[in-house]
Design a protein around this motif. Structure first.
Motif, short mmCIF file in Angstrom:
data_model
loop_
_atom_site.label_atom_id
_atom_site.label_comp_id
_atom_site.label_asym_id
_atom_site.label_seq_id
_atom_site.Cartn_x
_atom_site.Cartn_y
_atom_site.Cartn_z
N ALA A 50 0.83 -1.21 0.00
CA ALA A 50 0.00 0.00 0.00
C ALA A 50 0.87 1.25 0.00
O ALA A 50 0.57 2.22 -0.70
N THR A 51 1.96 1.23 0.76
CA THR A 51 2.86 2.39 0.80
C THR A 51 3.54 2.60 -0.55
O THR A 51 3.63 3.73 -1.04
N VAL A 52 3.99 1.51 -1.16
CA VAL A 52 4.64 1.61 -2.47
C VAL A 52 3.65 2.16 -3.50
O VAL A 52 3.99 3.04 -4.28
N PHE A 53 2.43 1.66 -3.50
CA PHE A 53 1.42 2.16 -4.45
C PHE A 53 1.11 3.63 -4.21
O PHE A 53 0.92 4.38 -5.16
N THR A 54 1.06 4.05 -2.96
CA THR A 54 0.82 5.46 -2.66
C THR A 54 1.97 6.32 -3.16
O THR A 54 1.75 7.39 -3.73
N VAL A 55 3.20 5.86 -2.97
CA VAL A 55 4.37 6.61 -3.40
C VAL A 55 4.40 6.77 -4.92
O VAL A 55 4.74 7.84 -5.42
N GLY A 57 1.86 6.81 -6.81
CA GLY A 57 0.65 7.47 -7.29
C GLY A 57 -0.47 6.52 -7.68
O GLY A 57 -1.38 6.92 -8.41
N ARG A 58 -0.43 5.30 -7.22
CA ARG A 58 -1.47 4.34 -7.57
C ARG A 58 -2.29 3.93 -6.35
O ARG A 58 -2.96 2.91 -6.35
#
Length: 71
Positions: A50-55, A57-58
Motif C-alpha cells: 500500500a505504501t509503495v502504491f501510494t508513493v 501514485g497508484r
C-alpha cells in the motif's frame, strides 16, 4: 564453529525434537507459531505494498460507495 554452523546445528536439534513429538503437540505447536507469524507477514506485506502504491501514485483515491440495493 561459525554462526551459520551453530544455527544449522540448533535447527537440526529442534527439527529432531519436533519430529519426535506425537501429532497433536506437533500440530498445536505449528499452529501456535505459524498462524500468528503468517498473519504478521501478510499484514506487513499489505502495508508495504500500500505504501509503495501510494508513493508511485497508484494508491486508493476513495473507497467505493456503499449501496444497500438488492440486485
Amino acid at each position: 564453529m561459525d554462526v551459520v554452523d551453530r544455527v544449522a546445528a540448533w535447527w537440526d536439534g529442534f527439527e529432531l525434537w519436533l519430529a519426535g513429538l506425537s501429532f497433536v503437540p506437533q500440530a498445536a505447536l505449528v499452529f501456535a507459531v505459524m498462524v500468528p507469524l503468517c498473519g504478521a507477514v501478510a499484514w506487513l506485506l499489505d502495508r508495504v505494498i500500500a505504501t509503495v502504491f501510494t508513493v508511485i501514485g497508484r494508491g486508493e483515491s476513495e473507497p467505493p460507495a456503499r449501496t444497500t440495493e438488492d440486485c
